[in-house]
Design a protein around this motif. Sequence first.
Motif, PDB file in Angstrom:
ATOM      1  N   MET A 206       0.852  -1.193   0.000  1.00 15.08           N
ATOM      2  CA  MET A 206       0.000   0.000   0.000  1.00 15.08           C
ATOM      3  C   MET A 206       0.889   1.244   0.000  1.00 15.08           C
ATOM      4  N   ALA A 207       0.673   2.132  -0.952  1.00  6.73           N
ATOM      5  CA  ALA A 207       1.585   3.273  -1.104  1.00  6.73           C
ATOM      6  C   ALA A 207       1.292   4.359  -0.091  1.00  6.73           C
ATOM      7  N   ASN A 208       2.369   5.018   0.325  1.00  6.36           N
ATOM      8  CA  ASN A 208       2.293   6.145   1.237  1.00  6.36           C
ATOM      9  C   ASN A 208       1.642   7.342   0.521  1.00  6.36           C
ATOM     10  N   THR A 209       0.688   7.984   1.192  1.00  9.12           N
ATOM     11  CA  THR A 209      -0.052   9.093   0.557  1.00  9.12           C
ATOM     12  C   THR A 209       0.882  10.234   0.165  1.00  9.12           C
ATOM     13  N   THR A 210       1.841  10.498   1.057  1.00  4.52           N
ATOM     14  CA  THR A 210       2.765  11.611   0.777  1.00  4.52           C
ATOM     15  C   THR A 210       3.593  11.331  -0.469  1.00  4.52           C
ATOM     16  N   THR A 211       4.046  10.091  -0.617  1.00  6.40           N
ATOM     17  CA  THR A 211       4.865   9.761  -1.786  1.00  6.40           C
ATOM     18  C   THR A 211       4.051   9.910  -3.059  1.00  6.40           C
ATOM     19  N   VAL A 212       2.787   9.475  -3.003  1.00  4.66           N
ATOM     20  CA  VAL A 212       1.938   9.609  -4.187  1.00  4.66           C
ATOM     21  C   VAL A 212       1.709  11.082  -4.511  1.00  4.66           C
ATOM     22  N   ALA A 213       1.522  11.896  -3.466  1.00  8.07           N
ATOM     23  CA  ALA A 213       1.333  13.337  -3.689  1.00  8.07           C
ATOM     24  C   ALA A 213       2.573  13.952  -4.328  1.00  8.07           C
ATOM     25  N   LEU A 214       3.740  13.485  -3.863  1.00  7.81           N
ATOM     26  CA  LEU A 214       4.999  13.981  -4.448  1.00  7.81           C
ATOM     27  C   LEU A 214       5.089  13.579  -5.911  1.00  7.81           C
ATOM     28  N   LEU A 215       4.712  12.347  -6.188  1.00  6.09           N
ATOM     29  CA  LEU A 215       4.753  11.867  -7.575  1.00  6.09           C
ATOM     30  C   LEU A 215       3.845  12.723  -8.443  1.00  6.09           C
ATOM     31  N   TYR A 216       2.686  13.037  -7.926  1.00  8.45           N
ATOM     32  CA  TYR A 216       1.738  13.872  -8.665  1.00  8.45           C
ATOM     33  C   TYR A 216       2.343  15.241  -8.953  1.00  8.45           C
TER      34      TYR A 216
ATOM     35  N   ASN B   9       7.511   4.370  -5.980  1.00  7.78           N
ATOM     36  CA  ASN B   9       8.867   4.914  -5.790  1.00  7.78           C
ATOM     37  C   ASN B   9       9.688   4.839  -7.075  1.00  7.78           C
ATOM     38  N   GLU B  10       9.513   3.752  -7.828  1.00  5.70           N
ATOM     39  CA  GLU B  10      10.239   3.616  -9.109  1.00  5.70           C
ATOM     40  C   GLU B  10       9.778   4.685 -10.092  1.00  5.70           C
ATOM     41  N   ALA B  11       8.458   4.918 -10.118  1.00  2.00           N
ATOM     42  CA  ALA B  11       7.920   5.927 -11.046  1.00  2.00           C
ATOM     43  C   ALA B  11       8.455   7.308 -10.668  1.00  2.00           C
ATOM     44  N   LEU B  12       8.503   7.567  -9.353  1.00  3.61           N
ATOM     45  CA  LEU B  12       8.999   8.867  -8.884  1.00  3.61           C
ATOM     46  C   LEU B  12      10.445   9.072  -9.320  1.00  3.61           C
ATOM     47  N   ALA B  13      11.239   8.036  -9.185  1.00  2.00           N
ATOM     48  CA  ALA B  13      12.649   8.127  -9.578  1.00  2.00           C
ATOM     49  C   ALA B  13      12.778   8.419 -11.077  1.00  2.00           C
ATOM     50  N   GLN B  14      11.930   7.781 -11.885  1.00  2.00           N
ATOM     51  CA  GLN B  14      12.009   7.972 -13.337  1.00  2.00           C
ATOM     52  C   GLN B  14      11.579   9.394 -13.734  1.00  2.00           C
ATOM     53  N   VAL B  15      10.504   9.877 -13.070  1.00  4.99           N
ATOM     54  CA  VAL B  15      10.032  11.254 -13.344  1.00  4.99           C
ATOM     55  C   VAL B  15      11.144  12.246 -12.988  1.00  4.99           C
ATOM     56  N   ARG B  16      11.791  12.003 -11.860  1.00  6.24           N
ATOM     57  CA  ARG B  16      12.844  12.933 -11.416  1.00  6.24           C
ATOM     58  C   ARG B  16      14.064  12.864 -12.328  1.00  6.24           C
TER      59      ARG B  16
ATOM     60  N   ASP C 172       9.152   9.208 -21.955  1.00  2.00           N
ATOM     61  CA  ASP C 172       8.214   8.130 -22.320  1.00  2.00           C
ATOM     62  C   ASP C 172       8.199   7.051 -21.247  1.00  2.00           C
ATOM     63  N   GLY C 173       9.390   6.708 -20.753  1.00  3.77           N
ATOM     64  CA  GLY C 173       9.506   5.701 -19.696  1.00  3.77           C
ATOM     65  C   GLY C 173       8.763   6.128 -18.434  1.00  3.77           C
ATOM     66  N   ALA C 174       8.889   7.405 -18.081  1.00  4.46           N
ATOM     67  CA  ALA C 174       8.218   7.915 -16.879  1.00  4.46           C
ATOM     68  C   ALA C 174       6.705   7.845 -17.046  1.00  4.46           C
ATOM     69  N   VAL C 175       6.223   8.254 -18.223  1.00  7.42           N
ATOM     70  CA  VAL C 175       4.773   8.230 -18.486  1.00  7.42           C
ATOM     71  C   VAL C 175       4.247   6.795 -18.385  1.00  7.42           C
ATOM     72  N   LEU C 176       5.005   5.874 -18.973  1.00  7.57           N
ATOM     73  CA  LEU C 176       4.592   4.459 -18.949  1.00  7.57           C
ATOM     74  C   LEU C 176       4.463   3.964 -17.518  1.00  7.57           C
ATOM     75  N   MET C 177       5.464   4.302 -16.703  1.00  7.74           N
ATOM     76  CA  MET C 177       5.469   3.833 -15.302  1.00  7.74           C
ATOM     77  C   MET C 177       4.318   4.434 -14.515  1.00  7.74           C
ATOM     78  N   VAL C 178       4.071   5.728 -14.704  1.00  3.46           N
ATOM     79  CA  VAL C 178       2.991   6.369 -13.934  1.00  3.46           C
ATOM     80  C   VAL C 178       1.642   5.810 -14.382  1.00  3.46           C
ATOM     81  N   ASN C 179       1.487   5.604 -15.688  1.00  5.40           N
ATOM     82  CA  ASN C 179       0.201   5.102 -16.186  1.00  5.40           C
ATOM     83  C   ASN C 179      -0.079   3.675 -15.744  1.00  5.40           C
ATOM     84  N   SER C 180       1.000   2.912 -15.500  1.00  5.18           N
ATOM     85  CA  SER C 180       0.799   1.502 -15.155  1.00  5.18           C
ATOM     86  C   SER C 180       0.517   1.291 -13.663  1.00  5.18           C
ATOM     87  N   LEU C 181       0.513   2.370 -12.888  1.00  2.85           N
ATOM     88  CA  LEU C 181       0.270   2.220 -11.441  1.00  2.85           C
ATOM     89  C   LEU C 181      -1.172   1.787 -11.147  1.00  2.85           C
TER      90      LEU C 181
END
Lengths: 111, 414
Positions: A1-11, A68-75, A102-111
């Motif tokens: 279960m993902a941490n709300t803060t991490t998801v907010a950061l990803l957003y 966390n992986e998606a966040l790393a890719q976006v960053r 493209d990789g970041a978009v793929l990862m975020v969309n697959s969540l």
Amino acid sequence: MANTTTVALLYSDTCKLAYTETSMSTDPRAPFSPADNNALANQATRVANCARDLRNKVAGSLNDSRVNEALAQVRQAQALFDYINNTNGVPPSKGVFFDTVDGAVLMVNSL
Amino acid sequence: MVNKVSFDSAIVRTTRALLVVAFALISIACASVVYKDSATTFVAVGRVAGKQMDDSSKQLDSAEDAIRSTEIATDASCPIGDKRLFVRAGKVAPATLVAALDRFPNQAALSGCKKLLSCEQPVSANAGRVPMDCRSACYSSEEGNCLSQLERSYAIELKATPANGSALEEGTSFATFLQRTEYRRAGSVESKLVGSGVRDLSEYLDVLAKVAEARKSEYPDDAKRLSERLSSLVKGVGEASGKQLSNSSQATQKQVQTALGALGELAGVLQTMSQDAQDASKIKQLVTQNQVNVEGLIATLRAVALGDGTLAATYSDLSMRRARAMLQARFAKTSDPYSRSLLLVERENYLYTDGDTMLKAVNDVFDSLSKSHLALVSLVNNPTDEQKKTIINERLQNFKAVVSAFVDVAQAVK
């Protein structure tokens, strides 16, 4: 279960990436030139859309390590743009930018 | 008769006594509050001055843009959809462009920059004749983007190594060229700094006044807010200077850096004041120690405001001259009186500046700010000195009058 803060950061970081790439499409910097404006704008739109879709997802239903992986890719993508926006160093090729985003978009969309 | 004389004398003496009492009451009333007109404070007047300084700095840009817009309208190929738009206004001194592309190979590799260079340095056998695709009124999208990228690259370099003399010189020449060619160029870093600086210094004077009156429930919050705003201003101007070049002289650019340092220091002092609000002697010490910093800051902001004032007036008058010549040419070709009358009305858009009066008005604002500051520091050190409180009030009224005169002059020049 993902941490709300991490998801907010990803957003927020995904939104920031969308804005950064949109700005690049209106006033490009090397390795980009005006010939790349459409490609940058189209990809920026895809980033914005995936941020919008993420916003509607429930944080608790997302997998923590994948977030966390998606966040790393976006960053990583953001760091590439930050590099060309803030230095005069030799830039990576355009392909590196487009592929990383493209990789970041793929990862975020697959969540 | 005697009774009447006595009665008259009594009236005179009573009247005089009443006048003395009235005067004393007025004096006490004046002295017990810092501001005679409580609706007017330093900060209120400072806001007016700050805004007018922002507006004044944009006048040159408006004048030149009026000419550029007529040139853009002559050519349908101008890329008006682009974020930035540049008009061909004579050649870039080829040396300026060559130096820029030598320094920044990332941009030299771009096709837009190669095109730009070829237009500036035709190498064909017909050297001297401008190639067809270099004759448009505007630079193309690719050429304009080249200019934009080069500006950013210079700004990045100068932010990283401010002491780089050759980059600064090249960057200044380049920025001068951009100033000549860009349509609706963003406002200068200097104007942002001066307008904000004047506003924030006025607010600092208000904080001092509250310190002098020991209004402890009020000044810590004001000091904290002002401190945060100053830190944000310093950061904002610092960031803007990393994106955009200034075509001001090197002296002015150094003044900007000095002013930023002083504003940062002021932010620090204000933060300490807000934290140590209960310790009156410490506050007094801080204010006295800060006096030199603020005086230096006022002097620096004055220099920045004046530094380009003369140049702006000169460019403005030169561009007005050109606009009027074009207007006259059209007037001469216009056959009907009604159309000529419209052109005459248009002439009102191209008035010459009164640079000397403007410079004097700017000097007066800073003189008044400086005197008000000195008076307030004196009051902070001796808050019970009634005479000083009266002086403060006079200084405020003077500041108000000077700013009002400055606004009138600036409006008349528009």
